[in-house]
Design a protein around this motif. Structure first.
Motif, PDB file in Angstrom:
ATOM      1  N   UNK A 178       0.161  -3.037  -3.434  1.00 47.81           N
ATOM      2  CA  UNK A 178      -0.863  -2.251  -2.740  1.00 47.81           C
ATOM      3  C   UNK A 178      -0.816  -2.630  -1.267  1.00 47.81           C
ATOM      4  N   UNK A 179      -0.353  -1.725  -0.420  1.00 49.50           N
ATOM      5  CA  UNK A 179      -0.337  -2.053   1.008  1.00 49.50           C
ATOM      6  C   UNK A 179      -0.441  -0.789   1.840  1.00 49.50           C
ATOM      7  N   UNK A 180      -0.904  -0.961   3.078  1.00 46.40           N
ATOM      8  CA  UNK A 180      -0.938   0.160   4.018  1.00 46.40           C
ATOM      9  C   UNK A 180       0.413   0.259   4.696  1.00 46.40           C
ATOM     10  N   UNK A 192      -1.463   6.054   8.631  1.00 46.56           N
ATOM     11  CA  UNK A 192      -1.036   5.191   7.537  1.00 46.56           C
ATOM     12  C   UNK A 192      -1.518   5.770   6.220  1.00 46.56           C
ATOM     13  N   UNK A 194      -2.193   4.464   2.044  1.00 46.78           N
ATOM     14  CA  UNK A 194      -2.231   3.362   1.098  1.00 46.78           C
ATOM     15  C   UNK A 194      -1.150   3.620   0.065  1.00 46.78           C
ATOM     16  N   UNK A 464       2.653  -2.523   7.094  1.00 44.77           N
ATOM     17  CA  UNK A 464       2.612  -2.269   8.538  1.00 44.77           C
ATOM     18  C   UNK A 464       3.714  -2.944   9.348  1.00 44.77           C
TER      19      UNK A 464
ATOM     20  N   UNK B 278      -3.968  -9.355  -1.082  1.00 47.52           N
ATOM     21  CA  UNK B 278      -3.546  -8.286  -0.177  1.00 47.52           C
ATOM     22  C   UNK B 278      -4.139  -6.948  -0.601  1.00 47.52           C
ATOM     23  N   UNK B 279      -4.260  -6.737  -1.894  1.00 47.81           N
ATOM     24  CA  UNK B 279      -4.857  -5.492  -2.385  1.00 47.81           C
ATOM     25  C   UNK B 279      -6.337  -5.423  -2.015  1.00 47.81           C
ATOM     26  N   UNK B 282      -6.354  -4.309   1.540  1.00 42.07           N
ATOM     27  CA  UNK B 282      -5.963  -2.900   1.623  1.00 42.07           C
ATOM     28  C   UNK B 282      -7.103  -1.996   1.171  1.00 42.07           C
TER      29      UNK B 282
END
Lengths: 481, 481
Positions: A178-180, A192, A194, A464, B278-279, B282
């Motif tokens: 899970x990251x932008x 951006x 998700x 990012x 990290x999630x 996010x």
């Protein structure tokens, strides 16, 4: 409940390693439902069944859209989706230090999500046959969910988005990654999405237009032109992989693929430490000063608007045009919208090299007009060759001529892939992964660095860092082992 | 040169681990030059020797600064340093969804750098006795270099910045850690500095106003009020540490400090995996939609400007005032500038808890007006208590009353520390680290999570995650083992 039982309830000590191992197994696992070629036929059938049509219309005839009187900005009457505004950019130090351009402004963070589930012990991805008006072949393989916030808050009053509930909190699925991640920073301001992969162990109803594929099958499809869309590629690129075991039979490519497999290993000797990699990015961000100010679209020097389109006075870069879409099974059956039409195709190349038996890829830090954080990490070559057609070789982008002149047997990956068809019209780019010759110069220009695949996967986990083109090439690189 | 020799020349396979171990050794190493209390006396002597004076003057009398006719923005005549502009903020979903405020705009990325060198096998940091006009005691311990780009490109024609050449490319030092980190996002728009630690093995000339200290000594000083400045604290916070060996003699705090030492260990069982952490970030970024538009300072509703200051109509939040500085040994001996004066002191608290023998700290994600990326990770409590003085307990920030009511023996760290004295006047905040009681509620509100110290150090390596107050508390946490 004591802290200890709280811990026992939630702790997943080696989850991150386990996730990488499970994705790797899926990348060598046959699918439980259809083959890759059956998937291609299924996409074709979908395309024919719904007889989509996309026709160009003048901007001033776009239903639901208008040019604001005071600014000339192009916007939707609901106030949502996106706008086309003007951007004044100052970049120093750089050859071209200041310019104006139109830019797509879409502040909301959408969701690009893949739902995964084990069948026969192997993770399968729920993929969608999705029509996007800008794709030249219209229907491509996309993530389970590909939704702007406008989509999923139902601004356009369309049908509910299938499977969205698996991705939005509170959810009953397990989040694996899970990251932008950013999108084309030359065309979008600070955009951006998700990127998220969630796992379910429950039964999932298979709706029309969706199918379950293993990563091995998706990787096969990603080696073909125009099948896997950009949104799917960026979600694929955030999946971590562990080094797979070597295949049972030797092939001619052994040394290269073995070096690639080793490159996935966190323990493999890298040319640079992770600290060095991060310092390289920090140094690049500190080197440039980037000022972005939104201005009225009417005030963008060198760009003109008529009722038909918005274009650069010399026809360079891109234009903004309108399209009228007829479709049977999207959330809304018919609509009109603006799209960004690039003036010429782009070339995205990753140069790769074995160093001490570990494959390294050559990346560059590059500033971009709409970047959220000044520079992003891009492929070795990232340009529109047409723009440089009249320049002397030493004024052309570094490594462009090297990439164009590479012998055929050094090209490890080559495909034509389209960028986001919901915003861009016929943005078909050429993606290549090339193995450099042994006499490739060792001295690198400023802003370039050799990284391992594992280092790229680490950057991806934090989000990012890599631009969307580098992320596509990382997804493509995973098709080579 | 073959790829192999290139590798041999540059590879530093276990550098990141080795760096953490060397910082840890410095945190238990006595200094080769002076003791911590001698350093205090040295700071006092510096303060007396130069007889600094800082006096308030009306904004309209600031030499070199002017209010722009059309916008009312406050700017320097050189066009550099920083400006005070207006900001219109829209934040959704949130209780207060839209407001105007003045904001400090400083686009350039400065350098906060510490030069380190081994003496007797132990890393020492080159620290500076530096006067900043906003610090209530004026002179505090600062990094080797603390320079805006305006400073180091010599906009104000002052003397060269000592030791700057160790930090700027091409440099002959080794970069140990290097990341971009944000500063007060309620007061600055998108402000970041490059935080960097470089090592030299060469002889270094010791200039007047500088001294070499080990991290153990700096940690001792950081436990005192108003000694270690904000810029030093944020650079300290990016230093990774390895778990130190237990001290030879048992103390009453054994269980707590042992849990803290284990919390530095990458292998220690954490409540959440790094992916989960990290999630969580996010998810918070995707939850909020933050729109920031610069507007003329004249147009900021609820704020007024007279020739004297810029202030909120009810005297809340902060004001912008002017100061006249006389100093003997700064780059420029005398100057005037605006400073931001907070209306009341802030309270920053980290709640900590042993979970399965590993210390965890409670953090929250919080959106901020000037944040580059919507939300940052902040301390458990991060507020100005004065703002909430008339609200009912259930409207006050979560955990504020818990922190204020903590028994004295649960407070593991407490000090009054000042924020950046080059931009803020008397911004003295109270920093506390508290161990929660065993009956502390296990259910956390949205946006809160328990992390280990090692997870914080990992986020720090990548930059742009922790806000500056959380970073200060991380630096303070390291003083407790």
């Amino acid at each position: 409940m004591s802290p200890t039982s709280l811990f026992a309830q939630r702790a997943k000590p080696d989850d991150d390693t386990r996730t990488a191992r499970r994705f790797t197994e899926s990348a060598s696992g046959d699918g439980a439902f259809m083959t890759a070629s059956q998937c291609l036929a299924w996409l074709d059938a979908h395309r024919e069944q719904w007889s989509y049509s996309v026709e160009r219309v003048p901007l001033q005839e776009l239903d639901g859209w208008y040019f604001a009187m005071d600014t000339g900005n192009l916007a939707h009457r609901s106030g949502r989706f996106f706008t086309i505004e003007g951007l004044r950019v100052n970049l120093s130090p750089a050859r071209t230090t200041a310019w104006h351009q139109p830019i797509i402004v879409q502040r909301e963070i959408g969701i690009l999500g893949i739902l995964v589930k084990e069948f026969d012990g192997v993770l399968h991805c729920l993929m969608q046959a999705k029509m996007e008006p800008g794709n030249s072949n219209l229907v491509q393989l996309s993530p389970t969910v590909q939704a702007t916030r406008s989509n999923y808050t139902r601004v356009h009053q369309g049908a509910a988005i299938p499977y969205l509930e698996y991705f939005t909190a509170p959810r009953e699925t397990t989040v694996l990654v899970d990251s932008l991640q950013s999108e084309q920073a030359g065309w979008f301001l600070h955009k951006r999405n998700r990127n998220i992969v969630v796992e379910t162990t429950e039964d999932v109803e298979l709706r029309d237009g969706f199918c379950w594929l293993t990563l091995k099958q998706i990787h096969e499809l990603l080696r073909l032109d125009d099948v896997v869309n950009m949104d799917a590629r960026t979600v694929l690129s955030i999946m971590p992989f562990a080094p797979p075991s070597a295949p049972p039979r030797a092939t001619a490519d052994d040394a290269y693929t073995e070096a690639l497999r080793r490159s996935l290993d966190p323990q493999a000797p890298a040319l640079h430490s992770l600290s060095d990699v991060l310092s390289w990015i920090t140094e690049s961000k500190a080197r440039y000063e980037l000022t972005q100010r939104l201005i009225p679209l009417l005030d963008t020097a060198d760009w003109h608007r008529d009722g038909d389109r918005i274009a650069h006075r010399e026809g360079e870069y891109f234009s903004i045009v309108g399209v009228d879409i007829q479709a049977g099974n999207r959330e809304v059956g018919t609509w009109m919208q603006p799209l960004l039409l690039p003036a010429a195709p782009g070339l995205l190349v990753l140069l790769t090299r074995r160093i001490n038996g570990v494959l390294h890829v050559l990346l560059q830090t590059r500033p971009a007009a709409g970047a959220l954080d000044i520079v992003e990490v891009g492929p070795t070559v990232h340009c529109t060759p047409h723009t440089y057609r009249q320049l002397d070789p030493d004024e052309r982008p570094r490594y462009l001529d090297y990439a164009l002149g590479a012998a055929e047997d050094r090209v490890r990956y080559q495909a034509r892939l389209s960028e986001e068809g919901g915003r861009f019209l016929n943005a078909d780019n050429s993606y290549r992964i090339i193995e450099v010759d042994d006499d490739f110069p060792l001295e690198l220009p400023d802003g370039h660095l050799w990284l391992t695949a594992h280092q790229l996967m680490t950057l991806q986990q934090f989000g990012n860092f890599l631009n969307v083109e580098a992320r596509t090439l990382l997804a493509c690189l995973h098709t080579l082992w």
